[in-house]
Design a protein around this motif. Structure first.
Motif, PDB file in Angstrom:
ATOM      1  N   ALA A 193       0.626  -1.266   0.032  1.00  0.00           N
ATOM      2  CA  ALA A 193       0.029  -0.216   0.032  1.00  0.00           C
ATOM      3  C   ALA A 193       1.095   1.204  -0.040  1.00  0.00           C
ATOM      4  O   ALA A 193       0.715   2.043  -1.119  1.00  0.00           O
ATOM      5  N   ASP A 194       2.128   1.043   1.032  1.00  0.00           N
ATOM      6  CA  ASP A 194       2.684   2.671   0.905  1.00  0.00           C
ATOM      7  C   ASP A 194       3.419   2.859  -0.670  1.00  0.00           C
ATOM      8  O   ASP A 194       3.994   3.749  -1.304  1.00  0.00           O
ATOM      9  N   ALA A 195       4.296   1.469  -0.969  1.00  0.00           N
ATOM     10  CA  ALA A 195       4.785   1.575  -1.979  1.00  0.00           C
ATOM     11  C   ALA A 195       3.574   2.251  -3.361  1.00  0.00           C
ATOM     12  O   ALA A 195       3.917   3.035  -4.651  1.00  0.00           O
ATOM     13  N   ARG A 196       2.164   1.816  -2.890  1.00  0.00           N
ATOM     14  CA  ARG A 196       1.186   2.111  -4.591  1.00  0.00           C
ATOM     15  C   ARG A 196       1.430   3.368  -4.239  1.00  0.00           C
ATOM     16  O   ARG A 196       1.469   4.472  -5.037  1.00  0.00           O
ATOM     17  N   GLU A 197       1.271   3.989  -2.542  1.00  0.00           N
ATOM     18  CA  GLU A 197       0.983   5.432  -3.051  1.00  0.00           C
ATOM     19  C   GLU A 197       2.015   6.547  -3.281  1.00  0.00           C
ATOM     20  O   GLU A 197       2.081   7.795  -3.865  1.00  0.00           O
ATOM     21  N   ARG A 198       3.654   5.536  -2.859  1.00  0.00           N
ATOM     22  CA  ARG A 198       4.531   6.312  -3.446  1.00  0.00           C
ATOM     23  C   ARG A 198       4.204   6.380  -5.081  1.00  0.00           C
ATOM     24  O   ARG A 198       4.434   7.335  -6.011  1.00  0.00           O
ATOM     25  N   LEU A 199       4.239   5.233  -5.536  1.00  0.00           N
ATOM     26  CA  LEU A 199       3.942   5.120  -7.281  1.00  0.00           C
ATOM     27  C   LEU A 199       2.782   6.601  -7.634  1.00  0.00           C
ATOM     28  O   LEU A 199       3.111   7.283  -8.433  1.00  0.00           O
TER      29      LEU A 199
END
Length: 156
Positions: free
Chosen positions: A96-102
């Motif tokens: 979820a965190d990586a998706r937000e950063r993307l």
């Protein structure tokens, strides 16, 4: 006609690289999550297998040593399952965190892309106006030359 050059081209390239890096981070986080999910499924399958084999062995006779061994082993499996589920939750949070950063990197890149599109439209309009001015000047000078020589044709 001069070639179009975008002033923020290096910024756009940087934002593109950042977006690609964030995509790679998301893929890595998803891979880790999938691995954690497989481990949870494996531990659950182990628990089911142990329960089935224990039921087969104790069908009729009651062995205290087997029961103690089974209880210890199932407690250990439950602990491992809890650990794997905790790891899975951590991996889900990382995804979820990586998706937000993307998403954030994509938005940043899109902003610069829109600026580039706007600059290109302005460039094309300026080139079009320059071409129109050139053609007007060409037509005016042709008309003036014809007027000087007396060959003016007033038909549209």
């Amino acid at each position: 006609m001069k070639k179009f050059q975008f002033k923020l081209d290096t910024v756009l390239k940087l934002r593109t690289r950042i977006e690609e890096q964030r995509q790679q981070e998301l893929r890595q986080a998803q891979y880790m999550r999938d691995e954690a999910r497989r481990q949870v499924e494996y531990r659950r399958a182990q628990q089911d297998e142990v329960l089935d084999s224990y039921r087969e062995r104790v069908s009729g006779s009651l062995d205290l040593a087997s029961m103690i061994h089974y209880e210890r082993y199932t407690a250990w499996l439950k602990g491992m399952l809890t650990l794997e589920e905790s790891r899975l939750q951590t991996c889900e949070a990382n995804v979820a965190d990586a998706r937000e950063r993307l998403i954030e990197a994509s938005k940043d890149k899109k902003i610069v892309d829109k600026l580039k599109e706007k600059a290109y439209r302005e460039y094309r309009n300026a080139e079009l106006h320059a071409e129109i001015d050139f053609l007007d000047e060409l037509g005016t000078s042709r008309f003036n030359r014809q007027a000087e020589t007396g060959n003016v044709n007033h038909e549209p």
